[in-house]
Scaffold this active site. Sequence first.
Site, PDB file in Angstrom:
ATOM      1  N   GLY A 129     -16.028   8.601 -67.603  1.00 57.95           N
ATOM      2  CA  GLY A 129     -15.893   7.329 -66.896  1.00 57.95           C
ATOM      3  C   GLY A 129     -14.450   6.866 -66.841  1.00 57.95           C
TER       4      GLY A 129
ATOM      5  N   THR B  31      -6.514  16.955 -78.454  1.00 58.75           N
ATOM      6  CA  THR B  31      -6.989  17.616 -79.671  1.00 58.75           C
ATOM      7  C   THR B  31      -6.910  19.121 -79.487  1.00 58.75           C
ATOM      8  OG1 THR B  31      -8.460  15.762 -80.130  1.00 58.75           O
ATOM      9  CG2 THR B  31      -8.925  17.833 -81.266  1.00 58.75           C
TER      10      THR B  31
ATOM     11  N   GLU C 247      37.029  12.563 -38.027  1.00 62.92           N
ATOM     12  CA  GLU C 247      37.927  13.575 -37.470  1.00 62.92           C
ATOM     13  C   GLU C 247      38.944  12.917 -36.537  1.00 62.92           C
ATOM     14  OE1 GLU C 247      37.279  17.655 -34.783  1.00 62.92           O
ATOM     15  OE2 GLU C 247      35.665  16.183 -34.984  1.00 62.92           O
TER      16      GLU C 247
ATOM     17  N   TYR D 268      33.074  24.730 -25.499  1.00 63.18           N
ATOM     18  CA  TYR D 268      31.927  24.933 -24.619  1.00 63.18           C
ATOM     19  C   TYR D 268      31.420  23.565 -24.186  1.00 63.18           C
ATOM     20  CZ  TYR D 268      29.645  24.020 -29.118  1.00 63.18           C
ATOM     21  OH  TYR D 268      29.280  23.461 -30.313  1.00 63.18           O
TER      22      TYR D 268
ATOM     23  N   GLY E 119     -21.712  29.344 -67.018  1.00 61.29           N
ATOM     24  CA  GLY E 119     -20.778  28.531 -66.241  1.00 61.29           C
ATOM     25  C   GLY E 119     -19.366  28.550 -66.796  1.00 61.29           C
TER      26      GLY E 119
ATOM     27  N   CYS F 135      33.814  18.784 -38.633  1.00 67.17           N
ATOM     28  CA  CYS F 135      32.901  18.752 -37.496  1.00 67.17           C
ATOM     29  C   CYS F 135      32.226  20.083 -37.181  1.00 67.17           C
ATOM     30  CB  CYS F 135      33.624  18.207 -36.267  1.00 67.17           C
ATOM     31  SG  CYS F 135      32.471  17.600 -34.996  1.00 67.17           S
TER      32      CYS F 135
ATOM     33  N   ASP G  57      -9.094  10.720 -65.714  1.00 64.28           N
ATOM     34  CA  ASP G  57      -8.911  12.167 -65.631  1.00 64.28           C
ATOM     35  C   ASP G  57     -10.202  12.907 -65.302  1.00 64.28           C
ATOM     36  OD1 ASP G  57      -6.291  11.701 -66.270  1.00 64.28           O
ATOM     37  OD2 ASP G  57      -6.491  12.243 -68.377  1.00 64.28           O
ATOM     38  N   SER G  58     -11.272  12.590 -66.025  1.00 63.30           N
ATOM     39  CA  SER G  58     -12.527  13.303 -65.765  1.00 63.30           C
ATOM     40  C   SER G  58     -13.091  12.947 -64.397  1.00 63.30           C
ATOM     41  CB  SER G  58     -13.554  13.010 -66.862  1.00 63.30           C
ATOM     42  OG  SER G  58     -13.930  11.643 -66.880  1.00 63.30           O
TER      43      SER G  58
ATOM     44  N   LYS H 142      40.842  22.533 -39.316  1.00 60.36           N
ATOM     45  CA  LYS H 142      39.513  22.873 -38.806  1.00 60.36           C
ATOM     46  C   LYS H 142      39.458  24.357 -38.473  1.00 60.36           C
ATOM     47  CE  LYS H 142      36.270  21.158 -35.246  1.00 60.36           C
ATOM     48  NZ  LYS H 142      36.124  20.095 -34.206  1.00 60.36           N
TER      49      LYS H 142
ATOM     50  N   SER I   8      31.941  14.132 -33.118  1.00 57.08           N
ATOM     51  CA  SER I   8      30.544  14.282 -32.712  1.00 57.08           C
ATOM     52  C   SER I   8      30.057  13.176 -31.779  1.00 57.08           C
ATOM     53  CB  SER I   8      29.624  14.352 -33.936  1.00 57.08           C
ATOM     54  OG  SER I   8      28.334  14.793 -33.555  1.00 57.08           O
TER      55      SER I   8
END
Length: 701
Positions: free
Chosen positions: A390, A513, A72, A147, A496, A197, A393-394, A141, A224
């Site tokens: 094993g 699958t 600016e 202030y 379950g 600004c 994911d599982s 602007k 600023s």
Amino acid sequence: MAGVTGSIPVAPTIAHHNPLSDFFSLYSHEFVRVACCVPRTRVADAAYNLAETLRLAGEGDKVRTAIMVFPELGLSSYAIEDLLLQDALLDQVEKSIAEVVAASNKLFPVLIVGAPLRVAGRLYNAAVVIHRGVILGVVPKTYLPNYREFYEKRHFVSGANVVESHIKLAGQEVPFGTDILFRSTGTVAVTFHVEICEDIWVPVPPSSHAALAGAEVLINLSASNITIGKAEARRLLCGSQSARGIAAYAYSASGPGESTTDLAWDGHAAIYECGDQLVESPRFEKESTIVRADVDLGRIRQERLRNNGFADCAMLEAEKVARFRKVSFLLDTPRNSVALDRAVERFPYVPSDPAKLRDNCYEAYNIQIQGLAQRLQSSRTQRAIIGVSGGLDSTQALIVTCRAMDQLGLPRKNVLAYTLPGFGTSDKTHKNAWRLMTALGVTAAEIDIKPAANQMLADIGHPFAKGKKVYDVTFENVQAGLRTDYLFRLANQHGGMVVGTGDLSELGLGWCTYGVGDHMSHYNPNGSVSKTLIQHLIRFVAASGDVDKETAAILHDIIDTEISPELIPAGAGGAVQSTEQSVGPYALQDFNLFYLTRLGYRPSKIAFLAWNAWHDVEKGTWPANLPDGTRRAYTLAEIRQWLELFLRRFFTNQFKRSALPNGPKISSGGSLSPRGDWRAPSDGSPDVWLAELSTVPQTEK
């Protein structure tokens, strides 16, 4: 050049260039290079400030920056109080603008400079937008702070008080006002808006309506001054404005050389995109600085297409949106290739920043637990049935199931975990399955599926039943289907719920699958977790304190196991079936999945980003804890090969995703649920995407 008025001079143009003719240039893939400049200035020394502005403009031109923003009042200096009302200085500033215009004839970038300007007996704090010898427009602007330390109304008039829509400047008649969008109609197609600004510090910044009117890059020339904590406030403002506006936001503030009579300056500059900070300048530098970022306009456009609230807001704000004028100019792709200078995460689902990765893992883990616990509770089911191989994911699904039981105040013995070895099950995964089930304290059991598989293969007349080594898809799916069939019948027997284990990457590739197979379950907490993220989730759990040291050691052993469906007996030398040899490296396929489904990018752009992310092992940062042996590069030919396979598999396997069990959305990359992020026809053809992919070169340049 087509502008808002026929009296605007026509800019010299660069010859049009087909963006697809240079695959390796950022400008061929909807990126645009934006720079924020913080020049060292001298108080009220317009000649010095001009020279430094032009020097930085030349630096930006060398790297083919498209848009360069300066602070600016940068040509005069900001903190000069009543010197702003001195004719000698204002005359010199106008001469400086003319010199910037003349110099821009030989420069590629659009230059946006700040200056005090006299218009119709008023003084405006203005941004001057210049390209190839033409002043495209001047933006005053709107909001003048008056202030605390600011006293701008003593000198300036608000841009809301404009009596002329065009002004004379540097021998040109140019658009003037706060209602201007700047739009390139060249091969670098971009639309931007300029504010100054304080305009960003008000409840409804001018750029909000500009974004709704089509501005993709929002520019802020700022001064600023710095006080403790103000830099963070700027970050919040600019980041949130870019997020709400679904835009890029480029901010440049005054730095070294400004008057420190009562204020100080840190030279803060930053560029944001859709809420993400792309780059930020070092602060309190002694000399001039430039920061630049390659903004992804394609991302902005895609996000706006997807966010119908954005369009609805534009309609509700129609009166203020419609007021914008469009100033057109030509910005064409430079002839020389411009390499992308932007960090591209190798793993879109796995941030390389360790702190962010920890946060992501914490959230993902707890989303999985909460989702499964809620489903168990709402279905009044107290037992969970899960198959444990094993593998990755599982393992994660079993951990989540145990923690869901803990959360519900149910014993872990209510988790009925089964390992179901088949023809390709290795000793290592078999042992790890048992070790894990034992360590977690679940009810563990084993069902050898080989006798049942042999019976089924014999019943259908498969050659394997006659002693022939035929390991086709039927041979594999008989085993996968039997495992799931057993689990569902066990769920019936024990009252379950079958907990799914398949992940997002497998769903994307159709590597599951269908029906009575690993595709199906009663609820799948892994369904929107990518394969590349799963291993980090397991590492997170191992280090979280949720498991003891012995269990953590088992988890790390599982992470180090090669990914395999283990449906085919080991080959010569004990080599196990490799998933990635069949469907490609998950590192690349997760990359492809993210950019295709989350952002809808064309294949050539996905390949371009993948090449930038993966062609050099030393480039960029890697996620924490990855073993050194997994850090490798991929050539463009490999990227193209696996992307082609991904596209073919992704489209032809949509029917599997159209019939997914429930599971929580976890990643911002989305899910593939037909009830959530991804709804697509099962009959879709990949031909359009494959044809577009064919434009990608076979090899590196």
